[in-house]
Design a protein around this motif. Structure first.
Motif, PDB file in Angstrom:
ATOM      1  N   ALA A  29       5.455 -14.125  12.824  1.00  0.00           N
ATOM      2  CA  ALA A  29       5.218 -12.701  13.293  1.00  0.00           C
ATOM      3  C   ALA A  29       6.757 -11.934  13.366  1.00  0.00           C
ATOM      4  O   ALA A  29       8.062 -12.789  13.301  1.00  0.00           O
ATOM      5  CB  ALA A  29       4.674 -12.519  14.623  1.00  0.00           C
ATOM      6  N   ARG A  30       7.051 -10.659  13.156  1.00  0.00           N
ATOM      7  CA  ARG A  30       8.320 -10.005  13.243  1.00  0.00           C
ATOM      8  C   ARG A  30       8.144  -9.313  14.654  1.00  0.00           C
ATOM      9  O   ARG A  30       7.280  -8.663  14.713  1.00  0.00           O
ATOM     10  CB  ARG A  30       8.446  -9.385  12.147  1.00  0.00           C
ATOM     11  N   LEU A  31       9.357  -9.477  15.268  1.00  0.00           N
ATOM     12  CA  LEU A  31       9.621  -8.542  16.539  1.00  0.00           C
ATOM     13  C   LEU A  31      10.429  -7.316  16.106  1.00  0.00           C
ATOM     14  O   LEU A  31      11.404  -7.522  15.590  1.00  0.00           O
ATOM     15  CB  LEU A  31      10.011  -9.285  17.704  1.00  0.00           C
ATOM     16  N   LYS A  32       9.762  -5.999  16.547  1.00  0.00           N
ATOM     17  CA  LYS A  32      10.455  -4.818  16.067  1.00  0.00           C
ATOM     18  C   LYS A  32      10.775  -4.152  17.529  1.00  0.00           C
ATOM     19  O   LYS A  32       9.559  -4.242  18.138  1.00  0.00           O
ATOM     20  CB  LYS A  32       9.940  -3.931  14.984  1.00  0.00           C
ATOM     21  N   VAL A  33      11.664  -3.528  17.711  1.00  0.00           N
ATOM     22  CA  VAL A  33      12.055  -2.730  19.067  1.00  0.00           C
ATOM     23  C   VAL A  33      12.082  -1.310  18.381  1.00  0.00           C
ATOM     24  O   VAL A  33      13.062  -0.925  17.629  1.00  0.00           O
ATOM     25  CB  VAL A  33      13.128  -3.398  19.854  1.00  0.00           C
ATOM     26  N   LEU A  34      11.229  -0.591  18.704  1.00  0.00           N
ATOM     27  CA  LEU A  34      10.922   0.940  17.938  1.00  0.00           C
ATOM     28  C   LEU A  34      10.942   0.667  16.412  1.00  0.00           C
ATOM     29  O   LEU A  34      10.136  -0.026  16.095  1.00  0.00           O
ATOM     30  CB  LEU A  34      12.232   1.851  18.189  1.00  0.00           C
ATOM     31  N   VAL A  38      14.297  -7.204  15.053  1.00  0.00           N
ATOM     32  CA  VAL A  38      14.909  -7.993  15.943  1.00  0.00           C
ATOM     33  C   VAL A  38      15.107  -9.639  15.256  1.00  0.00           C
ATOM     34  O   VAL A  38      16.251 -10.191  15.251  1.00  0.00           O
ATOM     35  CB  VAL A  38      14.601  -7.832  17.518  1.00  0.00           C
ATOM     36  N   TYR A  39      13.937 -10.061  15.138  1.00  0.00           N
ATOM     37  CA  TYR A  39      13.674 -11.267  14.535  1.00  0.00           C
ATOM     38  C   TYR A  39      12.345 -11.610  14.132  1.00  0.00           C
ATOM     39  O   TYR A  39      11.429 -11.046  14.180  1.00  0.00           O
ATOM     40  CB  TYR A  39      13.959 -12.722  15.818  1.00  0.00           C
ATOM     41  N   ASP A  40      12.337 -12.750  13.161  1.00  0.00           N
ATOM     42  CA  ASP A  40      11.366 -13.135  12.582  1.00  0.00           C
ATOM     43  C   ASP A  40      10.925 -14.552  13.299  1.00  0.00           C
ATOM     44  O   ASP A  40      11.750 -15.247  13.568  1.00  0.00           O
ATOM     45  CB  ASP A  40      11.389 -13.662  11.045  1.00  0.00           C
ATOM     46  N   SER A  41       9.848 -14.794  13.719  1.00  0.00           N
ATOM     47  CA  SER A  41       9.088 -15.832  14.416  1.00  0.00           C
ATOM     48  C   SER A  41       8.388 -16.669  13.648  1.00  0.00           C
ATOM     49  O   SER A  41       7.428 -16.258  12.748  1.00  0.00           O
ATOM     50  CB  SER A  41       9.000 -15.680  15.856  1.00  0.00           C
ATOM     51  N   ARG A  42       8.356 -18.190  13.871  1.00  0.00           N
ATOM     52  CA  ARG A  42       7.315 -18.842  13.247  1.00  0.00           C
ATOM     53  C   ARG A  42       6.911 -19.929  14.287  1.00  0.00           C
ATOM     54  O   ARG A  42       7.846 -20.504  15.064  1.00  0.00           O
ATOM     55  CB  ARG A  42       7.843 -19.490  12.026  1.00  0.00           C
TER      56      ARG A  42
END
Length: 163
Positions: A29-34, A38-42
């Motif tokens: 998943a990818r975390l976006k703020v607005l 911010v980061y990609d996570s696995r």
């Protein structure tokens, strides 16, 4: 005693690295703020599946921007408070993380591996950072992403392969 423990943790890290091929991707998943990523996570497990409380697990976070170590620690504390179950040993854990984690820049990968016994091993870009021995730590730390009560339910669903 301390040096024996350090040797044990290094050996655990070597074994974990040697069995790298046994990890299977559960989800990402990818975390976006607005609008800003911010980061990609696995999330990885040995069988490619996920069940709450399952061990061993590995979570990788590839940062897409610079983040100061102090901000990472502060956000960890905020998420634990938001989840409502701040463990009594959290201050000790946060101090350990503050000493262990570096500032990250775009492209850095921070990894947590929680083994079957509950030992939590941190690496950045494949390099050993340290470990938290308290078996409760891994559960509370992973809950930031994997608890049904997480602040990012869509990210959780993608990580556990249910999106």
């Amino acid at each position: 005693m301390r040096s024996a423990l350090a040797l044990l943790m290094v050996l655990a890290s070597i074994v974990a690295t040697a069995t790298e091929e046994s990890w299977q991707l559960v989800g990402e998943a990818r975390l976006k703020v607005l609008f800003w990523p911010v980061y990609d996570s696995r999330l990885y497990s040995l069988d490619g599946g996920f069940q709450q409380g399952q061990r061993p697990l590995r979570l990788e976070i590839r940062y897409l921007r610079e983040v100061a170590a102090a901000d990472l620690v502060e956000n960890t504390q905020k998420e634990w408070r938001r989840l409502g179950g701040v463990p009594p040993q959290s201050e000790q854990w946060l101090q350990q993380l503050a000493q262990m984690w570096p500032d990250v820049v775009a492209g850095d990968v921070l990894e947590l591996q929680v083994d079957a016994s509950g030992l939590s091993i941190f690496r950045v870009n494949g390099q050993w950072l340290g470990a938290v021995e308290d078996s409760e730590f891994g559960k509370h730390f992973l809950n930031i992403w994997l608890s049904p009560e997480t602040s990012r339910p869509d990210l959780r669903l993608a990580l556990i392969g249910e999106d």
